[in-house]
Design a protein around this motif. Structure first.
Motif, PDB file in Angstrom:
ATOM      1  N   ASN A 103       0.803  -1.215   0.000  1.00 33.80           N
ATOM      2  CA  ASN A 103       0.000   0.000   0.000  1.00 33.80           C
ATOM      3  C   ASN A 103       0.844   1.277   0.000  1.00 33.80           C
ATOM      4  O   ASN A 103       0.490   2.277   0.645  1.00 33.80           O
ATOM      5  CB  ASN A 103      -0.999   0.001   1.161  1.00 33.80           C
ATOM      6  N   ALA A 104       1.953   1.231  -0.737  1.00 32.21           N
ATOM      7  CA  ALA A 104       2.735   2.445  -0.954  1.00 32.21           C
ATOM      8  C   ALA A 104       1.862   3.480  -1.649  1.00 32.21           C
ATOM      9  O   ALA A 104       0.934   3.148  -2.399  1.00 32.21           O
ATOM     10  CB  ALA A 104       3.971   2.136  -1.796  1.00 32.21           C
ATOM     11  N   LEU A 105       2.161   4.741  -1.415  1.00 35.57           N
ATOM     12  CA  LEU A 105       1.334   5.828  -1.915  1.00 35.57           C
ATOM     13  C   LEU A 105       1.588   6.112  -3.392  1.00 35.57           C
ATOM     14  O   LEU A 105       2.666   5.839  -3.904  1.00 35.57           O
ATOM     15  CB  LEU A 105       1.597   7.084  -1.095  1.00 35.57           C
ATOM     16  N   SER A 106       0.580   6.690  -4.031  1.00 40.02           N
ATOM     17  CA  SER A 106       0.689   7.040  -5.446  1.00 40.02           C
ATOM     18  C   SER A 106      -0.178   8.255  -5.708  1.00 40.02           C
ATOM     19  O   SER A 106      -1.125   8.537  -4.953  1.00 40.02           O
ATOM     20  CB  SER A 106       0.208   5.882  -6.325  1.00 40.02           C
ATOM     21  N   PRO A 107       0.108   9.008  -6.785  1.00 41.21           N
ATOM     22  CA  PRO A 107      -0.758  10.141  -7.146  1.00 41.21           C
ATOM     23  C   PRO A 107      -2.214   9.723  -7.357  1.00 41.21           C
ATOM     24  O   PRO A 107      -3.131  10.484  -7.026  1.00 41.21           O
ATOM     25  CB  PRO A 107      -0.125  10.665  -8.444  1.00 41.21           C
ATOM     26  N   GLU A 108      -2.425   8.523  -7.885  1.00 45.77           N
ATOM     27  CA  GLU A 108      -3.787   8.036  -8.093  1.00 45.77           C
ATOM     28  C   GLU A 108      -4.521   7.895  -6.760  1.00 45.77           C
ATOM     29  O   GLU A 108      -5.719   8.209  -6.657  1.00 45.77           O
ATOM     30  CB  GLU A 108      -3.769   6.698  -8.826  1.00 45.77           C
ATOM     31  N   PHE A 109      -3.805   7.411  -5.760  1.00 41.57           N
ATOM     32  CA  PHE A 109      -4.391   7.273  -4.429  1.00 41.57           C
ATOM     33  C   PHE A 109      -4.727   8.647  -3.842  1.00 41.57           C
ATOM     34  O   PHE A 109      -5.805   8.847  -3.284  1.00 41.57           O
ATOM     35  CB  PHE A 109      -3.429   6.526  -3.507  1.00 41.57           C
ATOM     36  N   TYR A 110      -3.785   9.601  -3.961  1.00 45.13           N
ATOM     37  CA  TYR A 110      -4.058  10.950  -3.460  1.00 45.13           C
ATOM     38  C   TYR A 110      -5.364  11.482  -4.040  1.00 45.13           C
ATOM     39  O   TYR A 110      -6.240  11.968  -3.304  1.00 45.13           O
ATOM     40  CB  TYR A 110      -2.944  11.931  -3.856  1.00 45.13           C
ATOM     41  N   GLU A 111      -5.463  11.436  -5.362  1.00 38.77           N
ATOM     42  CA  GLU A 111      -6.629  12.015  -6.035  1.00 38.77           C
ATOM     43  C   GLU A 111      -7.911  11.299  -5.650  1.00 38.77           C
ATOM     44  O   GLU A 111      -8.959  11.925  -5.447  1.00 38.77           O
ATOM     45  CB  GLU A 111      -6.430  11.975  -7.554  1.00 38.77           C
ATOM     46  N   ALA A 112      -7.844   9.970  -5.556  1.00 32.94           N
ATOM     47  CA  ALA A 112      -9.047   9.199  -5.226  1.00 32.94           C
ATOM     48  C   ALA A 112      -9.534   9.500  -3.816  1.00 32.94           C
ATOM     49  O   ALA A 112     -10.742   9.650  -3.579  1.00 32.94           O
ATOM     50  CB  ALA A 112      -8.767   7.703  -5.389  1.00 32.94           C
ATOM     51  N   VAL A 113      -8.608   9.582  -2.862  1.00 34.01           N
ATOM     52  CA  VAL A 113      -9.015   9.870  -1.485  1.00 34.01           C
ATOM     53  C   VAL A 113      -9.578  11.279  -1.378  1.00 34.01           C
ATOM     54  O   VAL A 113     -10.618  11.494  -0.748  1.00 34.01           O
ATOM     55  CB  VAL A 113      -7.835   9.696  -0.509  1.00 34.01           C
ATOM     56  N   MET A 114      -8.927  12.242  -2.008  1.00 30.36           N
ATOM     57  CA  MET A 114      -9.420  13.616  -1.929  1.00 30.36           C
ATOM     58  C   MET A 114     -10.806  13.736  -2.543  1.00 30.36           C
ATOM     59  O   MET A 114     -11.677  14.437  -2.008  1.00 30.36           O
ATOM     60  CB  MET A 114      -8.422  14.571  -2.577  1.00 30.36           C
ATOM     61  N   ALA A 115     -11.031  13.041  -3.660  1.00 31.10           N
ATOM     62  CA  ALA A 115     -12.355  13.060  -4.279  1.00 31.10           C
ATOM     63  C   ALA A 115     -13.393  12.416  -3.365  1.00 31.10           C
ATOM     64  O   ALA A 115     -14.515  12.925  -3.214  1.00 31.10           O
ATOM     65  CB  ALA A 115     -12.315  12.342  -5.622  1.00 31.10           C
ATOM     66  N   ALA A 116     -13.019  11.302  -2.742  1.00 29.94           N
ATOM     67  CA  ALA A 116     -13.953  10.615  -1.837  1.00 29.94           C
ATOM     68  C   ALA A 116     -14.286  11.479  -0.624  1.00 29.94           C
ATOM     69  O   ALA A 116     -15.444  11.497  -0.167  1.00 29.94           O
ATOM     70  CB  ALA A 116     -13.356   9.283  -1.393  1.00 29.94           C
ATOM     71  N   LEU A 117     -13.309  12.198  -0.114  1.00 30.58           N
ATOM     72  CA  LEU A 117     -13.552  13.069   1.037  1.00 30.58           C
ATOM     73  C   LEU A 117     -14.462  14.232   0.663  1.00 30.58           C
ATOM     74  O   LEU A 117     -15.333  14.628   1.448  1.00 30.58           O
ATOM     75  CB  LEU A 117     -12.223  13.590   1.589  1.00 30.58           C
ATOM     76  N   ARG A 118     -14.272  14.787  -0.529  1.00 28.69           N
ATOM     77  CA  ARG A 118     -15.156  15.867  -0.974  1.00 28.69           C
ATOM     78  C   ARG A 118     -16.595  15.379  -1.091  1.00 28.69           C
ATOM     79  O   ARG A 118     -17.534  16.061  -0.673  1.00 28.69           O
ATOM     80  CB  ARG A 118     -14.674  16.430  -2.321  1.00 28.69           C
ATOM     81  N   GLU A 119     -16.773  14.196  -1.663  1.00 27.75           N
ATOM     82  CA  GLU A 119     -18.115  13.642  -1.815  1.00 27.75           C
ATOM     83  C   GLU A 119     -18.738  13.340  -0.452  1.00 27.75           C
ATOM     84  O   GLU A 119     -19.924  13.595  -0.225  1.00 27.75           O
ATOM     85  CB  GLU A 119     -18.049  12.372  -2.662  1.00 27.75           C
TER      86      GLU A 119
END
Length: 263
Positions: free
Chosen positions: A25-41
């Motif tokens: 579960n190393a971090l990636s830009p895709e993970f950043y964007e997905a989590v931020m989108a999920a938090l906004r929703e």
């Protein structure tokens, strides 16, 4: 939703799970964007009362992807900084989300994974989980707010030791240092985190967002600054339907029902 992040609902609780199992579960830009989108929703969804952040495959997060970090030495400094801001934007998004966010940690939370766990409002950790400020081991310095979050509950000397040695400490040891809300049996961190999140999710949405902000600001504010912020929120909350329901329920000797106010 990105494959880097799995989502599911458990009643009023949204579970977000890092899904990069092959790299622990190393971090990636895709993970950043997905989590931020999920938090906004989630912030815009009144039926979500709390969020749990966890990892698939028995690990929370191994931190940054060293294979990608190794390539950054060839980039100009401004580009390296821009890529780092993806992580820092993620940290800010968790911090600023109005809904309570609870980390459920099994296995390793290392480097930026430690930062991600500690930025959450609460932390449930398996007794045998492992935390480390691992940067020094690979010739790097901490990011993601690791030093800021650690400094909230350990002395400067302990902070310096953790950062200069990269020492691995167990969930039990981290609990002794202060930031762990629930210490779970191995394999039970997510179950316990969802239970805690479910309890919190039944609370008053607007008041909880203000309470989260008060708790975030308290370590940095002077007493006068915090008194002012508390006064602003108290005056505001006295006029809400949430306080009408909560006070009415108390006086009528019944359980409060804040969930109905969200529908």
């Amino acid at each position: 939703m990105s494959e880097a992040l799995l989502t599911r609902r458990e009643g009023a609780v949204l579970v977000l799970s890092n899904n990069n199992v092959a790299a622990r579960n190393a971090l990636s830009p895709e993970f950043y964007e997905a989590v931020m989108a999920a938090l906004r929703e989630a912030a815009a969804d009144p039926m979500i009362g709390a969020i749990v952040l966890t990892g698939e495959g028995g690990h929370f997060c191994a931190g940054g992807d060293l294979r990608q970090l190794a390539k950054r030495r060839e980039l100009p400094m401004q580009e390296r900084r821009a890529k780092l801001e993806g992580l820092h934007d993620l940290i800010r998004s968790v911090r600023d989300c109005p809904k309570p966010v609870i980390a459920a940690v099994e296995g390793a939370a290392a480097g930026a994974g430690l930062s991600l766990a500690l930025v959450c409002d609460m932390l449930v950790a398996a007794k045998n989980s492992v935390f480390s400020v691992a940067y020094v081991k690979v010739g790097l310095t901490p990011d993601g707010g690791a030093t800021a979050f650690l400094a909230e509950f350990v002395s400067r000397q302990v902070l310096t030791e953790l950062c200069l040695t990269g020492e691995r400490i167990s969930g039990e040891r981290l609990a002794q240092l202060g930031p762990v809300n629930r210490l779970a049996e191995p394999g039970q961190a997510l179950v316990d985190a969802i239970a805690l999140a479910g309890q919190i999710a039944a609370g008053p949405e607007q008041a909880m967002a203000c309470i989260k902000d008060l708790c975030r600001q308290a370590p940095r504010n002077t007493l006068e600054e915090q008194l002012e912020l508390e006064a602003q929120y108290m005056v505001r909350s006295q006029a809400t339907e949430e306080s009408r329901e909560g006070i009415g329920a108390f006086l009528e000797k019944r359980a409060s029902d804040f969930t109905r106010l969200r529908r």
